[in-house]
Design a protein around this motif. Sequence first.
Motif, PDB file in Angstrom:
ATOM      1  N   LYS A 389     124.182  -9.107 129.294  1.00 39.41           N
ATOM      2  CA  LYS A 389     123.001  -9.765 129.852  1.00 39.41           C
ATOM      3  C   LYS A 389     122.443 -10.789 128.872  1.00 39.41           C
ATOM      4  O   LYS A 389     122.144 -11.935 129.247  1.00 39.41           O
ATOM      5  CB  LYS A 389     121.943  -8.717 130.187  1.00 39.41           C
ATOM      6  CG  LYS A 389     120.529  -9.264 130.378  1.00 39.41           C
ATOM      7  CD  LYS A 389     119.459  -8.269 129.940  1.00 39.41           C
ATOM      8  CE  LYS A 389     118.139  -8.947 129.671  1.00 39.41           C
ATOM      9  NZ  LYS A 389     117.081  -8.030 129.226  1.00 39.41           N
ATOM     10  N   MET A 390     122.280 -10.394 127.610  1.00 35.92           N
ATOM     11  CA  MET A 390     121.679 -11.290 126.631  1.00 35.92           C
ATOM     12  C   MET A 390     122.562 -12.509 126.381  1.00 35.92           C
ATOM     13  O   MET A 390     122.045 -13.618 126.163  1.00 35.92           O
ATOM     14  CB  MET A 390     121.403 -10.544 125.328  1.00 35.92           C
ATOM     15  CG  MET A 390     120.372  -9.420 125.451  1.00 35.92           C
ATOM     16  SD  MET A 390     118.815  -9.908 126.257  1.00 35.92           S
ATOM     17  CE  MET A 390     118.225 -11.180 125.134  1.00 35.92           C
ATOM     18  N   ALA A 391     123.873 -12.343 126.413  1.00 32.29           N
ATOM     19  CA  ALA A 391     124.769 -13.488 126.231  1.00 32.29           C
ATOM     20  C   ALA A 391     124.589 -14.491 127.363  1.00 32.29           C
ATOM     21  O   ALA A 391     124.591 -15.712 127.135  1.00 32.29           O
ATOM     22  CB  ALA A 391     126.220 -13.005 126.176  1.00 32.29           C
ATOM     23  N   LEU A 392     124.413 -14.006 128.578  1.00 33.41           N
ATOM     24  CA  LEU A 392     124.214 -14.897 129.719  1.00 33.41           C
ATOM     25  C   LEU A 392     122.867 -15.611 129.637  1.00 33.41           C
ATOM     26  O   LEU A 392     122.767 -16.806 129.934  1.00 33.41           O
ATOM     27  CB  LEU A 392     124.316 -14.098 131.022  1.00 33.41           C
ATOM     28  CG  LEU A 392     125.702 -13.530 131.339  1.00 33.41           C
ATOM     29  CD1 LEU A 392     125.615 -12.538 132.496  1.00 33.41           C
ATOM     30  CD2 LEU A 392     126.681 -14.652 131.668  1.00 33.41           C
ATOM     31  N   ILE A 393     121.832 -14.881 129.227  1.00 33.46           N
ATOM     32  CA  ILE A 393     120.509 -15.486 129.105  1.00 33.46           C
ATOM     33  C   ILE A 393     120.508 -16.541 128.003  1.00 33.46           C
ATOM     34  O   ILE A 393     119.967 -17.640 128.164  1.00 33.46           O
ATOM     35  CB  ILE A 393     119.446 -14.417 128.860  1.00 33.46           C
ATOM     36  CG1 ILE A 393     119.262 -13.558 130.121  1.00 33.46           C
ATOM     37  CG2 ILE A 393     118.123 -15.041 128.445  1.00 33.46           C
ATOM     38  CD1 ILE A 393     118.321 -12.380 129.931  1.00 33.46           C
ATOM     39  N   ASP A 394     121.113 -16.227 126.865  1.00 30.12           N
ATOM     40  CA  ASP A 394     121.194 -17.203 125.770  1.00 30.12           C
ATOM     41  C   ASP A 394     121.926 -18.469 126.240  1.00 30.12           C
ATOM     42  O   ASP A 394     121.506 -19.588 125.917  1.00 30.12           O
ATOM     43  CB  ASP A 394     121.909 -16.602 124.567  1.00 30.12           C
ATOM     44  CG  ASP A 394     121.093 -15.534 123.858  1.00 30.12           C
ATOM     45  OD1 ASP A 394     119.878 -15.437 124.124  1.00 30.12           O
ATOM     46  OD2 ASP A 394     121.677 -14.779 123.055  1.00 30.12           O
ATOM     47  N   ALA A 395     123.016 -18.277 126.986  1.00 24.61           N
ATOM     48  CA  ALA A 395     123.781 -19.430 127.484  1.00 24.61           C
ATOM     49  C   ALA A 395     122.962 -20.241 128.472  1.00 24.61           C
ATOM     50  O   ALA A 395     123.003 -21.482 128.458  1.00 24.61           O
ATOM     51  CB  ALA A 395     125.080 -18.943 128.128  1.00 24.61           C
ATOM     52  N   LEU A 396     122.216 -19.564 129.332  1.00 29.77           N
ATOM     53  CA  LEU A 396     121.386 -20.273 130.300  1.00 29.77           C
ATOM     54  C   LEU A 396     120.385 -21.178 129.598  1.00 29.77           C
ATOM     55  O   LEU A 396     120.250 -22.375 129.923  1.00 29.77           O
ATOM     56  CB  LEU A 396     120.659 -19.266 131.185  1.00 29.77           C
ATOM     57  CG  LEU A 396     119.523 -19.792 132.062  1.00 29.77           C
ATOM     58  CD1 LEU A 396     120.049 -20.846 133.044  1.00 29.77           C
ATOM     59  CD2 LEU A 396     118.823 -18.645 132.788  1.00 29.77           C
ATOM     60  N   TYR A 397     119.687 -20.642 128.619  1.00 27.88           N
ATOM     61  CA  TYR A 397     118.643 -21.440 127.962  1.00 27.88           C
ATOM     62  C   TYR A 397     119.226 -22.519 127.075  1.00 27.88           C
ATOM     63  O   TYR A 397     118.579 -23.542 126.834  1.00 27.88           O
ATOM     64  CB  TYR A 397     117.686 -20.520 127.205  1.00 27.88           C
ATOM     65  CG  TYR A 397     116.664 -19.918 128.137  1.00 27.88           C
ATOM     66  CD1 TYR A 397     115.489 -20.588 128.455  1.00 27.88           C
ATOM     67  CD2 TYR A 397     116.896 -18.675 128.738  1.00 27.88           C
ATOM     68  CE1 TYR A 397     114.573 -20.055 129.341  1.00 27.88           C
ATOM     69  CE2 TYR A 397     115.976 -18.125 129.621  1.00 27.88           C
ATOM     70  CZ  TYR A 397     114.805 -18.818 129.927  1.00 27.88           C
ATOM     71  OH  TYR A 397     113.899 -18.290 130.807  1.00 27.88           O
ATOM     72  N   SER A 398     120.446 -22.332 126.609  1.00 23.50           N
ATOM     73  CA  SER A 398     121.081 -23.394 125.826  1.00 23.50           C
ATOM     74  C   SER A 398     121.385 -24.605 126.682  1.00 23.50           C
ATOM     75  O   SER A 398     121.542 -25.725 126.164  1.00 23.50           O
ATOM     76  CB  SER A 398     122.372 -22.871 125.168  1.00 23.50           C
ATOM     77  OG  SER A 398     123.424 -22.767 126.123  1.00 23.50           O
ATOM     78  N   ALA A 399     121.472 -24.390 128.008  1.00 26.41           N
ATOM     79  CA  ALA A 399     121.821 -25.482 128.927  1.00 26.41           C
ATOM     80  C   ALA A 399     120.590 -26.181 129.507  1.00 26.41           C
ATOM     81  O   ALA A 399     120.717 -27.219 130.150  1.00 26.41           O
ATOM     82  CB  ALA A 399     122.679 -24.928 130.067  1.00 26.41           C
ATOM     83  N   LEU A 400     119.425 -25.623 129.297  1.00 28.53           N
ATOM     84  CA  LEU A 400     118.209 -26.203 129.869  1.00 28.53           C
ATOM     85  C   LEU A 400     117.659 -27.349 129.003  1.00 28.53           C
ATOM     86  O   LEU A 400     117.841 -27.356 127.796  1.00 28.53           O
ATOM     87  CB  LEU A 400     117.141 -25.123 130.048  1.00 28.53           C
ATOM     88  CG  LEU A 400     117.448 -24.047 131.078  1.00 28.53           C
ATOM     89  CD1 LEU A 400     116.354 -22.979 131.085  1.00 28.53           C
ATOM     90  CD2 LEU A 400     117.593 -24.675 132.477  1.00 28.53           C
TER      91      LEU A 400
END
Length: 400
Positions: A389-400
């Motif tokens: 979960k945390m890896a996906l959240i970190d990736a999401l915010y890196s793209a914003l």
Amino acid sequence: MSATHDARQSPPPPEAAGGVHGFCDPRFTAVREAFEENFRTRCELGAAVAVTLGGRTVVDLWGGWADAARTRTWARDTLVNVWSTTKGPVALCAHLLADRGLLDLDAPVARYWPEFAAGGKEKVLVRHLLSHRAGLCGLREPHGLRDLYDWELTAARLAAMEPWWEPGTRSGYHALTYGFLVGEVVRRVTGLKPGAFLEREVTGPLGIDFGVGLPAGEYGRAAELTRTPADPDGEPAPAFGNLTRVMLAALANPVVGPAQANTPEWRAAQIPAANGHGTARAVAALYGVFAGRGSFGGRRVLTPAAAERVREGQGAGVDLVLGAGLGGESEAGLGLWLSGPRGAYGPNPRAFGHDGFGGSCGLADPEAGVSLGYVMNRMGPRVMDDPRKMALIDALYSAL
């Protein structure tokens, strides 16, 4: 982008059945890469992730296996039990009623459920139920699985019991009881259990593939839950240490896990804190109502003020049930948990969401306009903040 993974960019994850499938806006390639990495290095079996931005789906990916024997590939419409990620949609039911003037969150619960006043609970407020501060995190008497499947019995026992602590003063995670407490208030106001009310008012009109419990005709779409034997990153799982009576009441009365959740009896019951079944796309849509300040897909579900109220903090502190597992303070809003300094739902401390037992997650960030749904069938050992979960959240915010 093609509906299937582009093998020219990177090879499909070795554990995924035929690679990862679905759609990913090029801006969010990091989310796809993190999702694939979960299969390679974090013991993923079968899973899906979806992200919405401004109410539009920008990530909708799935892959892997829907069963432990690896005989069924995870499909676009595979459903999975998301455990406590269900609490977000249940909170949505309560806030919808409050928005319509049918439920006062500052009123005593007994106004709607008179029997609830027993055991010194006449001053317990509806907001205490939503924020895990009612002191009813678990029953004092033994409560088996058959008892849990009996709505009337479970609700009656909760109405009759005395709180474990003074309501309103502390939070203590209401792991299973939350759904019956909030759900019975919904039922007293509407005549419908929360699953039926959610379907009538939200998931049906919006075409969201999510339900509390699972009809027998849908079993063929359901993923089989299983456990991973060790932490995916090789780290020790957070331990509760010596379990207090309050912890045991909340987490082990009764004991539930994948073996129970895979049965027809669990699926047929309505356990609104723990047996919502849906796709990642559905979770992202439901949490997307909050991220969209009450609107999703061009349709208004809540007024902006009602959607904002969901994340009204009820006081930070060490949770009496999850405190040791979280490693510090946390804060619940009115139905969901705030990201806070721990960053449980991304770097915005006012983002909010809910984890499900074993790893699933729903996230809403109104400031960024994003929601995320992550579902999987191999349950990790952590209480919250699963590494996948945390890896996906970190990736999401890196793209914003």
